[in-house]
Design a protein around this motif. Structure first.
Motif: not given
Length: 493
Positions: A55, A58, A127, A129-136
């Motif tokens: 975090y 990045h 990653y 979270v960082l790539f904004d794939h929260i649902r994933w």
């Protein structure tokens, strides 16, 4: 959404011991918990620093250098998983000897394979979270938790025993790791695979102190269980672990609230608004007490029926341990470390963790012989509260607030008193001529109704609390007559 996903994940995992106590003997369940104890110790020690470093770097690296960080992080988690697994595999014999249980050695070796893939695949979550794939991220965590059940049950059904359980879980984690590599390697080019000594050195310098601090905290947290695992038979340790069960409510709320408080306290601390920190702190403690204190009261009074319903009557011996460790639940409404850390004093957390480790380990070793199962339980309670008292002293100094005004003592006492009285009022429900589960469920409903009514009438809930409660009831489609009762109970007398 992350908080909600974390809640679902914790709840999904909560039911695993309930199933295992019904399909494994006490001895096998004890060995299972001895193996998972080693994982619970090794996993946070090896992963805490590197996860936080992802975090940090990045955000600070320019976009062109981030793929290198991805490749470096994949390699880092792989190496850390390999080292942790190798330590456990090579030490399986001596560790089984410390447990006075040579039969645990093949189980520990099988668990080491699972531990490797579990740590190596942990690079995925930061990653997502960082790539904004929260649902994933939420879906991946929940799916992983749910798939553990068929992996375990199939191994037991086909007679593969405890090694088969952990090999099945290792296969599940290997699948997750393969999908992780497929997801992350798409964002890495061949030239990004070239080692960057400067970045590697920076990441190690950042992660190492966090790892050391977390190692001390983890050892302090599990010292009592380690002493219990070494000083008790596998069957006795199975009883101790059932008594050590932690209900997920406090964990869910803590993990949801901590990030919010940390951000608020950090901002207020940088602006010198220490009074605001204390005000938010007091309100947070009060609100959490409204949930944690009644849970404590109900479980303390109904400990026997709760253990019997959840884990069968074979584990009723764990009730005394369960009651002792329930005292820790009251302390979960306070996160002592969050204020010093938000004000830049992480050294206080490190010293507090060291004190907790020394006291927990020392007292566990001293008390296990004369007190048996209760010894390590009393030790961790004493160590935790000593840690809290030490940290509270520093919080008082950093904020300039007296002990008297640091906590909403009066409100906390009233909430606990109402909770205990409500639990006592519900206890006669156990005398009904019904199956135990029905009696316990009826007692829970009666307790909740009495507590809620008393909390409303005695003004334990603020106007904001009552408005929120009504909103929740409306979303749950509670019948209108009950809503009118709620409105009537909240009227000023």
């Amino acid at each position: 959404m992350l908080a909600g996903g974390n809640a679902l994940n914790i709840l999904a995992l909560f039911f695993m011991p309930l199933i295992l106590t019904r399909i494994l003997s006490k001895e096998l369940f004890g060995i299972y918990n001895q193996a998972t104890l080693m994982g619970n110790i090794l996993y946070p020690i090896f992963t805490a620093g590197i996860a936080a470093s992802i975090y940090y770097f990045h955000a600070s690296l320019e976009p062109a250098r981030r793929p290198t960080l991805i490749a470096q992080s994949i390699a880092g988690f792989f190496c850390l998983g390999l080292v942790a697994a190798a330590l456990l595999y090579s030490g399986s014999g001596p560790i089984a000897g410390l447990f006075h249980n040579p039969g645990a050695s093949p189980v520990l070796r099988a668990y080491s394979l699972y531990l490797f893939f579990f740590i190596a695949g942990d690079v995925l979550f930061p990653y997502l979270v960082l790539f904004d794939h929260i649902r994933w991220a939420v879906l991946a965590g929940l799916l992983e938790a749910l798939l553990r059940y068929p992996a375990v049950l199939l191994a037991v059904h086909f007679g593969f025993g405890l090694p088969g359980i952990f090999i099945g879980l290792a296969a599940l984690m290997a699948l997750k790791y393969a999908l992780t590599l497929g997801f992350l390697t798409r964002k890495v080019r061949w030239q990004d695979l070239r080692p960057r000594p400067g970045l590697i050195s920076a990441q190690v310098r950042y992660a190492a102190p966090l790892g050391v601090s977390n190692a001390i905290g983890t050892l302090g947290q599990y010292a009592n269980r380690a002493v219990a695992a070494g000083g008790l038979t596998a069957t006795q340790y199975a009883v101790y672990t059932v008594g050590s069960i932690q209900f997920p409510v406090s964990s869910i709320f803590n993990k949801a609230i901590r990030p919010i408080l940390r951000e608020e306290f950090s901002r207020a601390g940088s602006e010198g608004r220490h009074a605001d920190i204390v005000a938010v702190w007091r309100e947070s403690v009060r609100k959490q007490s409204l949930i944690v204190n009644p849970l404590f009261a109900f479980l303390m009074l109904f400990a026997g029926p709760v253990i019997e319903v959840l884990y069968t009557s074979a584990y009723l011996e764990s009730v005394p341990v369960f009651r002792v460790l329930l005292v820790l639940l009251l302390q979960t409404v306070v996160s002592f470390s969050i204020i010093p850390e938000s004000l830049g004093r992480t050294d206080i957390t490190l010293r507090a963790s060291a004190i907790s480790l020394i006291v927990s380990l020392g007292l566990s070793l001293v008390l296990i012989r004369p007190l048996g199962l209760l010894g390590p339980a009393i030790a961790i309670v004493a160590a935790t509260y000593l840690n809290g008292w030490y940290s509270m002293g520093w919080v008082r100094r950093l904020t300039g607030v007296s002990y008297r005004h640091l906590f909403p003592w009066q409100e906390m006492g009233r909430i606990l008193g109402v909770s205990m009285a409500s639990a006592a009022a519900a206890y006669p429900a156990l005398w009904a001529p019904l199956p135990l589960m029905a009696r316990l469920g009826g007692a829970g409903v009666l307790f909740s109704a009495v507590y809620l009514f008393a909390a409303l009438r005695l003004k334990l809930l603020t106007h904001e609390d009552r408005a929120f409660l009504r909103q929740v009831f409306e979303r749950l489609r509670v019948p209108r007559p009950l809503l009118r009762i709620l409105d009537h109970a909240t009227q000023e007398r």
